[in-house]
Design a protein around this motif. Structure first.
Motif, mmCIF file in Angstrom:
data_model
loop_
_atom_site.group_PDB
_atom_site.id
_atom_site.type_symbol
_atom_site.label_atom_id
_atom_site.label_comp_id
_atom_site.label_asym_id
_atom_site.label_seq_id
_atom_site.Cartn_x
_atom_site.Cartn_y
_atom_site.Cartn_z
ATOM 1 N N CYS A 52 35.869 17.609 101.595
ATOM 2 C CA CYS A 52 37.245 17.528 101.089
ATOM 3 C C CYS A 52 38.261 18.171 102.037
ATOM 4 O O CYS A 52 39.296 17.576 102.341
ATOM 5 N N ALA A 239 36.147 9.545 94.132
ATOM 6 C CA ALA A 239 35.939 10.792 93.397
ATOM 7 C C ALA A 239 34.694 10.749 92.534
ATOM 8 O O ALA A 239 34.097 11.791 92.226
ATOM 9 N N GLN A 241 31.839 9.261 93.353
ATOM 10 C CA GLN A 241 30.598 9.172 94.123
ATOM 11 C C GLN A 241 29.752 10.432 94.049
ATOM 12 O O GLN A 241 28.527 10.350 93.826
ATOM 13 N N THR A 363 42.564 11.036 97.864
ATOM 14 C CA THR A 363 41.115 11.017 97.680
ATOM 15 C C THR A 363 40.550 12.430 97.640
ATOM 16 O O THR A 363 39.721 12.760 96.778
ATOM 17 N N THR A 367 38.973 13.932 94.220
ATOM 18 C CA THR A 367 37.571 14.350 94.297
ATOM 19 C C THR A 367 37.412 15.773 93.780
ATOM 20 O O THR A 367 36.470 16.081 93.038
ATOM 21 N N TRP A 370 38.042 15.709 89.896
ATOM 22 C CA TRP A 370 36.918 15.132 89.155
ATOM 23 C C TRP A 370 35.661 15.976 89.287
ATOM 24 O O TRP A 370 34.788 15.931 88.432
#
Length: 417
Positions: A52, A239, A241, A363, A367, A370
């Motif tokens: 991230c 997010a 995955q 993203t 991520t 989530w």
């Protein structure tokens, strides 16, 4: 997409360079987390930060790249971005060989590569618009999309085998070499490039210039909703995955090879979708294909909330991912072409840079959000929530056809500063 549609030798070199670097990227897929875990003994929080933080920092660093790229010749910029990525990646095997590799270095390299990726995308889109006539842009974008999914299919298995035989650092070297080969291919294109536009006001870049790309996007009635649609859709899909990995490899008991198969096999849908993009646009029109494929791709992810164990669960994931990726394979080249057509030539680099920065940043943010939701609610509930939000994203697709922007007059022939 007709395979006999020729776009010229120079596009062939550009296409080959893209395919080479894309294959290198997928060969090294997962190499950074593996290096962090195996060689640096990093924990889950550090591995998550590597994924991230590197992307987020790279996006922030790339903010000035759009205005900088806009007023320079694009082919030298493409070569420079490839060489920057190559040099940054090569520091990892060098540090590993000397025994001084650290997690901080992996984060820095990840950020540099992410920023250079954004610069490359901005320059390549602007260059493509000057390289080909408007009617050929969809063919070109469909070929790029097809190549992306092809390398997605073959890259990770080859990279996995290479990691098993030689270790993850070897695949990082392969990725670096792919960028070097890409730079050599772009250099071999030859030909003349149109002189870029000049700044309306001489002098250094001002702070306000950094926001030009976002101003252009938000002032365009057609690009504005598509921009928010892309940022939200891509961010939510990515997010989920890590949550899927936790769910499948943990409580549901899938083997690692089953998890890999569930996401590698459906990539054939992207290859098929990209080949159908141009015939569909020819028959039904660009706006309709954009709306229908953009709507259909949002319907699939919610199905992952019903994932169960065993063969049935595996087939469910493969089916959902196949449908999702097929729709994305149609949507992505049509969207890329629509975006280029809607953007004046002297604004393409700034627009694409702002688009890529926002997509990467959203993203990374989603991520992280989530990940927290997955901890509080459980991965299955968080995945279902993401799927439910995705059902609303078609509301952010363009609804009306508006006129294309006026192209600028050729810039006066002056010496570039």
């Amino acid at each position: 997409m007709g395979s006999g549609h020729r776009l010229g030798r120079r596009f062939g070199w550009l296409w080959g360079a893209y395919g080479t670097s894309a294959l290198g990227t997928w060969l090294a897929f997962g190499a950074f987390p593996l290096i962090a875990v195996r060689e640096l003994h990093a924990g889950p929080a550090e591995v998550a930060a590597l994924s991230c933080v590197g992307a987020a920092v790279g996006a922030a660093v790339a903010v000035p790249l759009g205005p900088w790229v806009e007023f320079r010749r694009k082919r030298p910029v493409l070569i420079a971005m490839d060489l920057v990525r190559c040099a940054a990646l090569l520091t990892i095997p060098a540090a590993f060989a000397l025994g001084v590799l650290t997690l901080v270095q992996l984060l820095l390299v990840s950020a540099v590569v992410a920023a250079a990726d954004i610069g490359f995308r901005a320059a390549s889109g602007a260059y493509l618009k000057t390289l080909l006539p408007t009617e050929d842009l969809l063919v070109a974008n469909a070929r790029f999309e097809s190549t992306a999914w092809t390398t997605t299919i073959i890259g990770p298995p080859l990279g996995g085998a290479a990691i098993g035989l030689l270790g993850p650092v070897a695949t990082v070297v392969a990725d670096a070499v792919s960028y070097l080969l890409s730079a050599l291919g772009i250099r071999a294109m030859g030909g003349q490039e149109p002189r870029p536009g000049l700044r309306e006001e001489a002098g250094r870049m001002r702070a306000g210039d950094l926001l030009d790309g976002w101003r252009f996007i938000l002032s365009d009635r057609a690009l504005r909703p598509l921009f928010f649609n892309t940022a939200l859709f891509n961010g939510l899909v990515m997010a989920t995955q890590p949550l899927l990995a936790v769910l499948m490899l943990g409580p549901l008991g899938f083997a690692p090879w089953q998890y890999g198969l569930a996401f590698a096999a459906p990539s054939i849908g992207g290859l098929l979708g990209s080949r159908l993009a141009r015939p569909l646009v020819t028959r039904f029109g660009q706006r309709r294909v954009l709306a229908v494929s953009g709507t259909l791709r949002a319907l699939w992810p919610v199905g992952l909330a019903f994932l169960g164990p065993g063969t049935g669960g595996l087939l469910l994931v493969i089916g959902v991912e196949l449908g999702l990726i097929f729709c994305c394979g149609v949507f992505n080249p049509v969207q890329a072409t629509y975006r280029l057509q809607r953007t004046a030539t002297d604004r393409v680099a700034r627009t694409l840079s702002a688009w890529a920065v926002t997509t990467k940043a959203s993203t990374a943010l989603l991520t992280a959000v989530w990940g927290v939701l997955g901890t509080l609610l459980g991965p299955r509930t968080a995945i279902g929530l993401a799927g439910a939000v995705l059902l609303a994203t078609p509301l952010l697709l363009p609804r009306r056809t508006t006129g294309l922007p006026h192209e600028p007059k050729p810039a006066p022939r002056r010496t570039l500063s």
